[in-house]
Design a protein around this motif. Structure first.
Motif, mmCIF file in Angstrom:
data_model
loop_
_atom_site.group_PDB
_atom_site.id
_atom_site.type_symbol
_atom_site.label_atom_id
_atom_site.label_comp_id
_atom_site.label_asym_id
_atom_site.label_seq_id
_atom_site.Cartn_x
_atom_site.Cartn_y
_atom_site.Cartn_z
ATOM 1 N N MET A 111 32.132 6.893 -13.751
ATOM 2 C CA MET A 111 31.147 6.238 -14.621
ATOM 3 C C MET A 111 30.822 7.221 -15.744
ATOM 4 O O MET A 111 30.453 8.372 -15.477
ATOM 5 C CB MET A 111 29.862 5.916 -13.845
ATOM 6 C CG MET A 111 30.041 4.858 -12.782
ATOM 7 S SD MET A 111 30.412 3.238 -13.449
ATOM 8 C CE MET A 111 28.818 2.716 -13.991
ATOM 9 N N LYS A 112 30.956 6.806 -16.988
ATOM 10 C CA LYS A 112 30.734 7.715 -18.121
ATOM 11 C C LYS A 112 29.303 8.249 -18.163
ATOM 12 O O LYS A 112 29.083 9.432 -18.363
ATOM 13 C CB LYS A 112 31.062 7.013 -19.439
ATOM 14 C CG LYS A 112 32.531 6.916 -19.722
ATOM 15 C CD LYS A 112 32.782 6.321 -21.096
ATOM 16 C CE LYS A 112 34.261 6.232 -21.375
ATOM 17 N NZ LYS A 112 34.538 5.597 -22.662
ATOM 18 N N GLU A 113 28.344 7.379 -17.985
ATOM 19 C CA GLU A 113 26.942 7.753 -18.138
ATOM 20 C C GLU A 113 26.459 8.707 -17.042
ATOM 21 O O GLU A 113 25.803 9.699 -17.312
ATOM 22 C CB GLU A 113 26.064 6.488 -18.158
ATOM 23 C CG GLU A 113 24.620 6.742 -18.490
ATOM 24 C CD GLU A 113 24.413 7.204 -19.930
ATOM 25 O OE1 GLU A 113 23.457 7.950 -20.154
ATOM 26 O OE2 GLU A 113 25.201 6.831 -20.818
ATOM 27 N N THR A 114 26.792 8.425 -15.801
ATOM 28 C CA THR A 114 26.251 9.198 -14.669
ATOM 29 C C THR A 114 27.232 10.237 -14.120
ATOM 30 O O THR A 114 26.864 11.041 -13.270
ATOM 31 C CB THR A 114 25.867 8.260 -13.514
ATOM 32 O OG1 THR A 114 27.042 7.590 -13.053
ATOM 33 C CG2 THR A 114 24.802 7.270 -13.946
ATOM 34 N N LYS A 115 28.476 10.180 -14.586
ATOM 35 C CA LYS A 115 29.549 11.089 -14.123
ATOM 36 C C LYS A 115 29.858 10.922 -12.633
ATOM 37 O O LYS A 115 30.376 11.805 -11.986
ATOM 38 C CB LYS A 115 29.214 12.565 -14.408
ATOM 39 C CG LYS A 115 28.912 12.878 -15.849
ATOM 40 C CD LYS A 115 30.117 12.664 -16.721
ATOM 41 C CE LYS A 115 29.815 13.075 -18.142
ATOM 42 N NZ LYS A 115 30.372 12.209 -19.140
ATOM 43 N N GLN A 116 29.519 9.765 -12.079
ATOM 44 C CA GLN A 116 29.795 9.506 -10.665
ATOM 45 C C GLN A 116 31.227 8.994 -10.508
ATOM 46 O O GLN A 116 31.600 8.006 -11.135
ATOM 47 C CB GLN A 116 28.838 8.444 -10.115
ATOM 48 C CG GLN A 116 27.407 8.895 -10.044
ATOM 49 C CD GLN A 116 26.523 7.728 -9.664
ATOM 50 O OE1 GLN A 116 26.103 6.972 -10.541
ATOM 51 N NE2 GLN A 116 26.255 7.591 -8.375
ATOM 52 N N PHE A 129 30.563 4.301 -6.076
ATOM 53 C CA PHE A 129 30.485 5.431 -6.988
ATOM 54 C C PHE A 129 29.657 6.502 -6.286
ATOM 55 O O PHE A 129 28.516 6.277 -5.910
ATOM 56 C CB PHE A 129 29.891 5.018 -8.342
ATOM 57 C CG PHE A 129 30.867 4.242 -9.167
ATOM 58 C CD1 PHE A 129 31.807 4.896 -9.940
ATOM 59 C CD2 PHE A 129 30.863 2.858 -9.144
ATOM 60 C CE1 PHE A 129 32.731 4.183 -10.696
ATOM 61 C CE2 PHE A 129 31.779 2.135 -9.891
ATOM 62 C CZ PHE A 129 32.726 2.801 -10.664
ATOM 63 N N MET A 131 27.504 9.770 -5.277
ATOM 64 C CA MET A 131 26.479 10.679 -5.768
ATOM 65 C C MET A 131 26.877 12.128 -5.477
ATOM 66 O O MET A 131 26.440 13.055 -6.134
ATOM 67 C CB MET A 131 25.132 10.386 -5.093
ATOM 68 C CG MET A 131 24.562 9.020 -5.431
ATOM 69 S SD MET A 131 24.117 8.863 -7.153
ATOM 70 C CE MET A 131 22.623 9.819 -7.201
ATOM 71 N N LYS A 133 29.697 13.468 -5.857
ATOM 72 C CA LYS A 133 30.787 13.883 -6.751
ATOM 73 C C LYS A 133 32.148 13.981 -6.053
ATOM 74 O O LYS A 133 33.045 14.658 -6.522
ATOM 75 C CB LYS A 133 30.478 15.217 -7.458
ATOM 76 C CG LYS A 133 29.191 15.233 -8.224
ATOM 77 C CD LYS A 133 29.268 14.380 -9.455
ATOM 78 C CE LYS A 133 27.974 14.521 -10.239
ATOM 79 N NZ LYS A 133 27.712 13.483 -11.151
#
Length: 164
Positions: A111-116, A129, A131, A133
């Motif tokens: 996800m671009k916004e959250t980097k998940q 997605f 959390m 990482k």
């Protein structure tokens, strides 16, 4: 005679041998032979490798393989592949020289916004997605089978090809 057989034969020769009225040192001949190109195995998709293995187990010749592809006995996928670019030649070379199975491209989805990153939990058989990482790497086919093919066309998701 292949390259390795020729090298072995020269290695068994005396230090100097007569070739066409001229003495040539064995090391010179070995040096020349070692520079010869060896035919490289071609890369084919798994479904082509499966066909070739089936054909060899059933004592087919190359003509039988081409006929099988033409009749779409194994489905349209191999026929579609066969008639693209120079794949007819690649199939023939794979039959003659051997082959390696192509690795399918794998992707990391984030996800671009959250980097998940997208993660598949095999135990729970759930996709989410993460959390933490932790990321899974997927083939395009896997993502499509999981109904996640949309990630390739979504502006909010980054799809990155990865090396495995």
């Amino acid at each position: 005679m292949n390259k390795h057989e020729a090298i072995k034969k020269v290695e068994q020769m005396g230090e100097y041998e007569r070739f066409v009225n001229e003495s040539i040192p064995k090391l010179s001949v070995l040096n020349i032979l070692n520079q010869l190109d060896e035919p490289e195995k071609v890369k084919v998709p798994q479904f082509v490798a499966d066909l070739l293995e089936f054909a060899k187990l059933n004592d087919w010749d190359l003509e039988d393989v081409f006929e099988d592809v033409r009749n779409e006995s194994r489905g349209a996928e191999i026929s579609k592949w066969f008639y693209q670019k120079n794949n007819m030649d690649i199939l023939a070379l794979a039959w003659i020289l051997g082959y390696e199975v192509e690795e399918k491209k794998r992707y990391k989805v984030v996800m671009k916004e959250t980097k998940q990153p997208l993660y598949y939990n095999a135990g729970d058989k759930k996709l989410f997605f993460s959390m933490a990482k932790i990321a899974s790497h997927f083939t395009r086919q896997q993502l499509e089978e999981l109904n996640f093919g949309w990630v390739f066309n979504c502006e909010g998701v980054e799809v990155e090809e990865v090396e495995e």
